[in-house]
Scaffold this motif. Structure first.
Motif, PDB file in Angstrom:
ATOM      1  N   HIS A 194     -56.838 -18.249   5.778  1.00  0.00           N
ATOM      2  CA  HIS A 194     -55.978 -17.568   6.746  1.00  0.00           C
ATOM      3  C   HIS A 194     -56.332 -16.096   6.863  1.00  0.00           C
TER       4      HIS A 194
ATOM      5  N   SER B  59     -40.122 -21.662   3.618  1.00  0.00           N
ATOM      6  CA  SER B  59     -39.253 -21.208   4.707  1.00  0.00           C
ATOM      7  C   SER B  59     -37.995 -20.590   4.117  1.00  0.00           C
TER       8      SER B  59
ATOM      9  N   GLU C 157     -40.311 -19.207   8.811  1.00  0.00           N
ATOM     10  CA  GLU C 157     -41.264 -20.146   8.234  1.00  0.00           C
ATOM     11  C   GLU C 157     -42.587 -19.427   7.943  1.00  0.00           C
ATOM     12  N   ASN C 158     -43.074 -19.624   6.740  1.00  0.00           N
ATOM     13  CA  ASN C 158     -44.363 -19.051   6.323  1.00  0.00           C
ATOM     14  C   ASN C 158     -45.431 -20.124   6.476  1.00  0.00           C
ATOM     15  N   LYS C 159     -46.303 -19.954   7.458  1.00  0.00           N
ATOM     16  CA  LYS C 159     -47.321 -20.955   7.762  1.00  0.00           C
ATOM     17  C   LYS C 159     -48.666 -20.664   7.084  1.00  0.00           C
ATOM     18  N   SER C 160     -48.695 -19.673   6.203  1.00  0.00           N
ATOM     19  CA  SER C 160     -49.973 -19.246   5.629  1.00  0.00           C
ATOM     20  C   SER C 160     -50.007 -19.543   4.134  1.00  0.00           C
TER      21      SER C 160
ATOM     22  N   GLU D 273     -46.375 -21.834   2.816  1.00  0.00           N
ATOM     23  CA  GLU D 273     -45.798 -23.004   3.488  1.00  0.00           C
ATOM     24  C   GLU D 273     -44.299 -23.141   3.215  1.00  0.00           C
TER      25      GLU D 273
ATOM     26  N   ARG E  52     -49.715 -15.638   9.430  1.00  0.00           N
ATOM     27  CA  ARG E  52     -49.175 -16.777  10.200  1.00  0.00           C
ATOM     28  C   ARG E  52     -47.755 -17.075   9.744  1.00  0.00           C
ATOM     29  N   GLN E  53     -46.823 -16.304  10.290  1.00  0.00           N
ATOM     30  CA  GLN E  53     -45.408 -16.496   9.995  1.00  0.00           C
ATOM     31  C   GLN E  53     -44.657 -16.668  11.324  1.00  0.00           C
ATOM     32  N   PHE E  54     -43.547 -17.397  11.257  1.00  0.00           N
ATOM     33  CA  PHE E  54     -42.826 -17.743  12.481  1.00  0.00           C
ATOM     34  C   PHE E  54     -41.329 -17.681  12.184  1.00  0.00           C
TER      35      PHE E  54
END
Length: 882
Positions: free
Chosen positions: A229, A463, A425-428, A461, A402-404
Motif C-alpha cells: 500500500h 474499523s 474503515e482502515n483498508k490498508s 483492515e 487507504r482509509q474510508f
C-alpha cells in the motif's frame, strides 16, 4: 428502546433503560482492539471522582446514586426545551435521548469525570458547561449536557484518558497525534510510517577546544515499509530548524509507493554535543602553565598528555571513544586504563551522562633524533546519541492511506427519527491513529457528533464505529463527516560524531655559541685594545624567548663599560629594557688558563627581561664590546675566555644549556727591539771630496718595518754617487730624497723592511768647493734612522683553543635552578670552586654544569639576578621559585 425515550413517564419504557448499557458495552468502539477493559476505565474514573468528591457543586448535581432517576426524569424536560429553543435546535436535542441509555452504561462516573477534567484544566468553568462542545460553550445546563452527551463521546474520552496516560508522560510533543516512543509503536502489529532524523558531525578544534571547522550532515528519511500500500499527503513538522538549511519547519512529501524511501539531506553548524580539550606539558613536575618545548638530548624525555572530555548536550552520549595517535618518536607505556594498537592508544569510555566530565592522561617518553619539530599526534573522540547535534526534532508526522469513513443512518420505527453513527474503515496494512471525528447534518451549524482527542489505533483492515446518535428530521437526512486520522508514525532520532583535536608540535631547543677576539697577541707592558664578538645562533626548532649568558673575561682586561656593550638581533638593536648586564668578579667557567695578574671577571647577561626575546630558528643574537688591557705582564702566555648560555622557549619550560665548543684565546708576547747605528766620514781622493758610510743593524727578536736612514749634507757640497748594501739580500736600491734644512740639505734613504740580524750600509760621496772649510770631525754626527713596529712573521688574527668534546646536552627544569659560583665581593686572587668546561693548554676539557651557590645569595636560575630571601617570584624575568 429508542421508541420509548420520547415518553419517559411510562415505567415499561423506563425499565428498558438498563439493558442498553450491556448492548452498548458489546458494541463500543474498538472493543476487541482495546487493551484495557471498560471496568478498568470505570474504576479509574471512580478513583478520580473519589479524590474530588469534596467539590460541592458537581457532587450535588451529579451524585452516582441519583443518576438513574435523574435520567428517568430527564426526558420530560426535553420537550419543553425543544419548544423554547429555536427550530434547528429541537432536532439536535431530539437526537440526544438515545444518549441516556449510553449514559446508563456509565451513569455515575462520566459526568463527574468530565466536570473534574474541566475543573483541572479550567478552574473557572462552571458545572453547566457543555460536554458535547467541550471547551467551546459555557451556557448550557447540566441537563442539556446529559441530553446531548453520547456514550461514544464518553467512551472516547475515557479511552483517551486510558491511552494517553503513558504517552503524555513520555512525549514532549504537543502535536494532535502525540508522537510516541518507538518501543511503544513497535509493540503494535501492523505497518507504520517511518520517519528518521540522522546526523553526522565532523569537527576540528584547537587544543583549547575552540572550533576550527565543523560540518553537520543530516538526513530526514521517510520510509514506507508496507509491501502493498501507498502513503500520501505526508507532512512532517520539525522543531529547532534555525541552525539548519531546511528553510522551514514543515516538510511535505506527496506520495510514497510501497517500500519506497525518500531522503531529504540538510546541513547545519554551530551546536555541539561534546567539548574536547588537550594539554601537552613537557615539564609536568611544575604546576605552572604547560610548555611545548624539549631540549635536544640523547636521553628520552617524559611528556604529559591530558585530554578532557565533557558532555555539553542535553542527552546522554553512548559509545564514547577516545583514540590518541602518536608519532614514532613516542614510547607508550602500558596501562589497564587503555588499549594500545600500534602507535595508537584507545580509551573505551562508553556512556556519558549530561554534563559529565572525564579527564584522561598518559605519560609517554619522547626520543629526539634531530632538531626538527616532533608531531605530538592527534586525538579523536567519537560518540553516538539518540538526539541530533543541530537540536532539530520531530513535532508531528501525519500521512494518509487507504482509509474510508461514512455515516450509517437507520430510520426508527417512528418516522422522522434516525439513528446515526460514524464508521471508519482502515483498508490498508498500516496502523492508523484516529484522533477525532465530527458529523454534521446538512443545513445545521452544530455538529450532531463531535469527538476529539480520541487516540484510537485502528489495526490493518480494522474499523471503528461511533455510538449512535438520534436525529429527528422529517426530510431524508444528508450528512457530512470529517474523520481526523493519520498513519501511525514511527519516529527515531540519532546522531554520531567525530571531533579531532588539531595536532600540536613539540619544538626542540638547541643553539650554537661562538666567541672571538679580533686579535690573538698583545705586547707585554704595552696598553692594548681588542674587540670581543659573541654570536648565538638558534639552531633548534623552538623560538628562544629567555636567555642567560655567562661570559668569562681574562684578568689582563678591565671589565668593559656596560654602556659600550652592544646587543642586536639580525641587525636590529635591542632596547635597554630588553636585557640586563652584571659584572661578576672572577672567571666563572675557565679554571686553568687564567691570568696570574688578576682572577678576571665575567659578564652575566640576561636577555628577554621585559618581554619575550623572540629569537626564531635560524636567527642570530650578536653581542659586541671592547676590551682594554692596560699593562699585561709577560707571565700571561695563554689565556682562554669561554662562554656558556642557558635558554628556554617558555617561562616555565625546559632550559637548555650550551657551552662554546672552542673558546677564544689571547697571548701576551714579550718582544723588545735591539738596533745598532753608526756613521763614518773618510776623505776622498782629490781636494774637496769625501766618502760617508751610514750603518743600521737590526738585532731585535723580530723584523722591523719602514726603515729609513737620514743624513745632512752641507749646502756647498753635492752628492756624487751612493750605494746601499744589505747583509741579507746584497745590493739594494740606492735612491734617495733631498730637502733643504737649516744646516744644509737633508738626505733620506728609504730602506723598508729589515729582517732579524740584517745589516744595512749606505755609502755615498760628496764633492765641494776646495777652498771651503769642511772639517771631517763635524761630519761625524749621526742624523738618525727611523723605523716602524715589529713585523710578525704570522698575522695577528683570532685564535681559538683546540676543540673540546661537546658536553652532554642538559635539560635543567626551571624548578631545579642551575647553581653557579658568584663571588661579587671578593676581589682577591683566590679562586672559588667551580665545575665548568675547562680548556687547558693541551686542549683537554672537563665538563660539569653544576656548581655551588653562595649561601648568602638567592639567585634566579634564568637571569641570575639577586632576589630577596624568601621571595617567590623573580622581579626581573618572572621565574617562580619553588
Amino acid at each position: 428502546m429508542s421508541d420509548d425515550l420520547p415518553i419517559p413517564p411510562p415505567p415499561p419504557k423506563g425499565s428498558d433503560l438498563p439493558p442498553p448499557p450491556s448492548e452498548l458495552i458489546e458494541n463500543k468502539i474498538s472493543t476487541d482492539e482495546s487493551e484495557d477493559s471498560f471496568e478498568d476505565i470505570k474504576t479509574s474514573i471512580d478513583d478520580i471522582l473519589s479524590e474530588v468528591s469534596e467539590l460541592p457543586p458537581p457532587g450535588l448535581d451529579i451524585q452516582p446514586p441519583p443518576l438513574p432517576p435523574g435520567l428517568d426524569i430527564q426526558p420530560p424536560p426535553l420537550p419543553p426545551g425543544l419548544d423554547i429553543q429555536p427550530p434547528p435546535l429541537p432536532p439536535g436535542l431530539d437526537m440526544q435521548p438515545p444518549l441516556p441509555p449510553g449514559l446508563d452504561m456509565q451513569p455515575p462516573p462520566l459526568p463527574p469525570s468530565l466536570d473534574v477534567q474541566e475543573k483541572i484544566q479550567n478552574s473557572k468553568v462552571s458545572s453547566n458547561d457543555s460536554i458535547t462542545k467541550t471547551f467551546e460553550s459555557e451556557k448550557k445546563s447540566l441537563s442539556d449536557k446529559l441530553a446531548v452527551l453520547d456514550l461514544s463521546e464518553n467512551e472516547s474520552l475515557s479511552k483517551d484518558d486510558e491511552i494517553s496516560i503513558d504517552v503524555d508522560e513520555t512525549s514532549n510533543s504537543v502535536s494532535p497525534h502525540h508522537l510516541r516512543p518507538s518501543t511503544e509503536v513497535d509493540s503494535i502489529p501492523g505497518d507504520k510510517l517511518h520517519a528518521i532524523l540522522s546526523e553526522k558531525e565532523i569537527s576540528l578544534v584547537n587544543a583549547d577546544g575552540s572550533p576550527l571547522k565543523q560540518t553537520i550532515d543530516g538526513e530526514l528519511i521517510i520510509k514506507n515499509p508496507s509491501k502493498k500500500h501507498r502513503a500520501w499527503d505526508i507532512e512532517v513538522e520539525l522543531s529547532n530548524t534555525a541552525s539548519t538549511d531546511l528553510g522551514g519547519k514543515t516538510i511535505t512529501v506527496r506520495e510514497l509507493e510501497a517500500t519506497e524511501v525518500t531522503t531529504i539531506p540538510y546541513s547545519s553548524n554551530g551546536p555541539r554535543m561534546i567539548d574536547v580539550r588537550e594539554i601537552i606539558d613537557t615539564e609536568s613536575e611544575r604546576e605552572q602553565e604547560a610548555s611545548l618545548s624539549l631540549v635536544l638530548s640523547d636521553n628520552p624525555q617524559e611528556v604529559l598528555i591530558m585530554i578532557e572530555i565533557e558532555n555539553i548536550s542535553n542527552v546522554s552520549l553512548t559509545d564514547v571513544t577516545l583514540r590518541r595517535n602518536f608519532s614514532p618518536n613516542f614510547q607508550i607505556p602500558s596501562s589497564p586504563e587503555y588499549s594500545i594498537e600500534e602507535n595508537s592508544v584507545i580509551w573505551e569510555i562508553g556512556r556519558m551522562s549530561v554534563g559529565e566530565n572525564r579527564k584522561l592522561s598518559i605519560l609517554p617518553n619522547v626520543l629526539i633524533n634531530s632538531v626538527e619539530k616532533i608531531p605530538a599526534g592527534s586525538s579523536e573522540v567519537t560518540y553516538k546519541a539518540e538526539s541530533t547535534v543541530s537540536r532539530i526534532g520531530f513535532e508531528d508526522v501525519s500521512s494518509s492511506g487507504r482509509q474510508f469513513s461514512y455515516v450509517n443512518a437507520i430510520e426508527d420505527d417512528r418516522p422522522g427519527v434516525w439513528h446515526c453513527k460514524c464508521v471508519f474503515e482502515n483498508k490498508s496494512s498500516f496502523v492508523v491513529s484516529l484522533s477525532g471525528a465530527s458529523v454534521r447534518l446538512v443545513g445545521r451549524d452544530s455538529p450532531i457528533l463531535d469527538l476529539s482527542d480520541l487516540r484510537q489505533d485502528i489495526p490493518p483492515e480494522g474499523s471503528w464505529e461511533s455510538m449512535e446518535k438520534r436525529v429527528e428530521s422529517d426530510d431524508q437526512p444528508s450528512f457530512t463527516q470529517e474523520v481526523r486520522y493519520s498513519i501511525l508514525p514511527r519516529v527515531s532520532v540519532q546522531s554520531s560524531g567525530s571531533i579531532t583535536i588539531s595536532e600540536q608540535n613539540l619544538s626542540i631547543l638547541d643553539a650554537q655559541i661562538l666567541k672571538r677576539f679580533d686579535i690573538s697577541r698583545i705586547k707585554s707592558y704595552v696598553s692594548s685594545d681588542l674587540e670581543a664578538t659573541i654570536t648565538i645562533e638558534n639552531t633548534g626548532s623552538a623560538t628562544i624567548n629567555v636567555m642567560r649568558i655567562i661570559d668569562d673575561i681574562p684578568g689582563i682586561f678591565v671589565p668593559p663599560s656596560l654602556e659600550k656593550v652592544h646587543i642586536e638581533i639580525e641587525g636590529l638593536d635591542l632596547s635597554d629594557e630588553q636585557y640586563r648586564i652584571e659584572v661578576i668578579n672572577g672567571n666563572q667557567i675557565e679554571e686553568k688558563l687564567i691570568s696570574p695578574d688578576n682572577p678576571g671577571h665575567a659578564l652575566r647577561i640576561t636577555v628577554g627581561t621585559s618581554s619575550r626575546l623572540g629569537l626564531k630558528p635560524g636567527k642570530t643574537l650578536i653581542i659586541r664590546y671592547p676590551l682594554h688591557a692596560p699593562d699585561p705582564s709577560p707571565k700571561n702566555e695563554l689565556l682562554a675566555a669561554p662562554i656558556r648560555s642557558d635558554f628556554s622557549m617558555e617561562r616555565f619550560g625546559p632550559v637548555a644549556t650550551r657551552t662554546v665548543e672552542r673558546p677564544p684565546v689571547v697571548r701576551v708576547v714579550h718582544r723588545r727591539r735591539k738596533i745598532s747605528t753608526g756613521k763614518e766620514v773618510f776623505p776622498g781622493g782629490g781636494a774637496g771630496r769625501y766618502e760617508i758610510l751610514l750603518m743600521f743593524h737590526n738585532t731585535s727578536d723580530s723584523a722591523l718595518d719602514d726603515l729609513a736612514l737620514h743624513d745632512i749634507v752641507p749646502g756647498t757640497f753635492s752628492i756624487e754617487n751612493s750605494s746601499v748594501k744589505s747583509s741579507v739580500s746584497g745590493e739594494k736600491d740606492s735612491s734617495f730624497t733631498k730637502e733643504s734644512s737649516r744646516d744644509g740639505n737633508k738626505v733620506t734613504w728609504a730602506i723598508g723592511r729589515i729582517e732579524i740580524n740584517e745589516r744595512i750600509e749606505v755609502l755615498y760621496e760628496i764633492q765641494g768647493d776646495t777652498e771651503s772649510e769642511y772639517k771631517v770631525s763635524d761630519a761625524q754626527d749621526f742624523h738618525g734612522a727611523t723605523f716602524g713596529k715589529e713585523v710578525d712573521d704570522e698575522p695577528n688574527v683570532p685564535e681559538w683553543a683546540d676543540k673540546v668534546s661537546q658536553p652532554n646536552f642538559i635539560s635543567v627544569p626551571i624548578s631545579k635552578p642551575v647553581k653557579e659560583v658568584a663571588d661579587l665581593e671578593n676581589n682577591s686572587s683566590e679562586k672559588s670552586v667551580k665545575q665548568e668546561p675547562v680548556i687547558d693548554s693541551n686542549g683537554s676539557s672537563s665538563v660539569n654544569n653544576i656548581g655551588e651557590v653562595s649561601e648568602n645569595q638567592n639567585l634566579c636560575p634564568i637571569c641570575m639576578s639577586e632576589s630577596e630571601k624568601g621571595a617567590s617570584i623573580c622581579l626581573v624575568c618572572g621565574y617562580s621559585f619553588k
